[in-house]
Design an enzyme around this catalytic site. Sequence first.
Site, PDB file in Angstrom:
ATOM      1  N   LYS A  48     -17.406  14.748 -32.999  1.00 40.44           N
ATOM      2  CA  LYS A  48     -17.336  14.224 -31.404  1.00 40.44           C
ATOM      3  C   LYS A  48     -18.235  14.691 -30.732  1.00 40.44           C
ATOM      4  O   LYS A  48     -18.861  13.800 -29.778  1.00 40.44           O
ATOM      5  CB  LYS A  48     -15.701  15.142 -31.000  1.00 40.44           C
ATOM      6  CG  LYS A  48     -14.587  14.314 -31.522  1.00 40.44           C
ATOM      7  CD  LYS A  48     -13.471  14.950 -31.313  1.00 40.44           C
ATOM      8  CE  LYS A  48     -12.158  14.348 -32.386  1.00 40.44           C
ATOM      9  NZ  LYS A  48     -11.002  15.076 -32.317  1.00 40.44           N
ATOM     10  N   GLN A  92      -7.918  19.764 -30.197  1.00 39.76           N
ATOM     11  CA  GLN A  92      -7.690  19.460 -31.311  1.00 39.76           C
ATOM     12  C   GLN A  92      -6.419  19.921 -32.084  1.00 39.76           C
ATOM     13  O   GLN A  92      -6.259  21.000 -32.115  1.00 39.76           O
ATOM     14  CB  GLN A  92      -9.120  19.898 -32.112  1.00 39.76           C
ATOM     15  CG  GLN A  92      -9.343  19.624 -33.572  1.00 39.76           C
ATOM     16  CD  GLN A  92      -9.672  18.228 -33.768  1.00 39.76           C
ATOM     17  OE1 GLN A  92     -10.576  17.698 -32.796  1.00 39.76           O
ATOM     18  NE2 GLN A  92      -9.262  17.400 -34.641  1.00 39.76           N
ATOM     19  N   ASP A 115      -7.321  11.656 -25.892  1.00 40.45           N
ATOM     20  CA  ASP A 115      -6.501  11.216 -26.966  1.00 40.45           C
ATOM     21  C   ASP A 115      -5.626  10.141 -26.747  1.00 40.45           C
ATOM     22  O   ASP A 115      -5.342   9.270 -27.376  1.00 40.45           O
ATOM     23  CB  ASP A 115      -5.965  12.425 -27.653  1.00 40.45           C
ATOM     24  CG  ASP A 115      -6.905  13.170 -28.488  1.00 40.45           C
ATOM     25  OD1 ASP A 115      -7.365  12.302 -29.390  1.00 40.45           O
ATOM     26  OD2 ASP A 115      -6.535  14.125 -28.721  1.00 40.45           O
TER      27      ASP A 115
END
Length: 283
Positions: A48, A92, A115
Amino acid sequence: MKILDGKALAEKMYETIKTQTDEMKKKPCLAVILVGEDPASAVYVRNKEKSCEQAGIISKSIKLPENTTEEEVLQHISDLNTDENITGMIVQVPLPKHISEEKVLYAIDPKKDMDGFHPNNLGEVYLGKEKEFLPPATPAGIIHLLEENKIKIEGKNVVIIGRSNNVGKAVSIMLLNRNATVTICHSRTQNLKEHTQKADIIIAAVGIPKFVTADMIKDEVVIVDVGIHRVKKEDGSWGLCGDVDFENVKNKVSAISPVPGGVGPMTVASLIENTMKAEARKK
Ligand code: NAP
């Protein structure tokens, strides 16, 4: 047989986004919270960070030890929610067991939920307004991969194997919004093969290595393989594979996404796209 190359498409998206961020005085900033030492998560976070760099987006990684308390994680989220320099964040997963993923999810400001997992953002998908809000990253990546490769969705029979909130269920709504006829299969589905053999498009999000085999599909089907597994190869070395037995099905399909290099990079590209969207909406 066409390979649905997610890696190449993601690179193309970063190039386009970079031309936009080059013009911006204040660059968007994506924060990533990582708790603990899970090696796979560490690799995802590094990917990322690399993708942010390619797209000209600032990345801020907050790496916390395994024994960080739930309250401390929630405090970090609260700080990021109010920090004007932060465009959006991701936390995460998996998180250590003592931290509730649900509490963490609800704590994120939906406008900063890159997300696209927050119930507000999933709800907008349900209402058919995902383009205006922040769609869940993996389903958005799957849709991009199909659309950019000119795979027709409207009117097609799509079978999704897997009904998780963030993948199977969410992508089913996004496909329905695009006028596909959608069947969702799961562990209680009877005669799975009868469903998959009728599919024009199969989305495999089952979480079992090489689950989809040649006898389960019809000729010329399009397959998107969401699964990602680290497996030991015959020669003893380690490699990655998906939920589809690629070697077994490749001569039967009209198009298929590889693992690695398919949905994985597209998921990260969707995060970056969501970050650009969130930054634009701040104004
Ligand atoms: P998940 O939450 O474990 O869901 C798996 C789904 O598969 C469940 O709905 C389950 O049914 C169903 N299932 C399990 N066994 C089955 C069987 N024998 N027959 C039919 N259905 C069955 O997994 P997920 O989070 O959706 O992820 C799926 C895979 O995608 C995993 O390999 C994950 O690592 C990968 N993934 C990749 C990305 C990426 O960016 N590439 C992103 C997210 C996930 P029940 O609901 O009945 O239990």
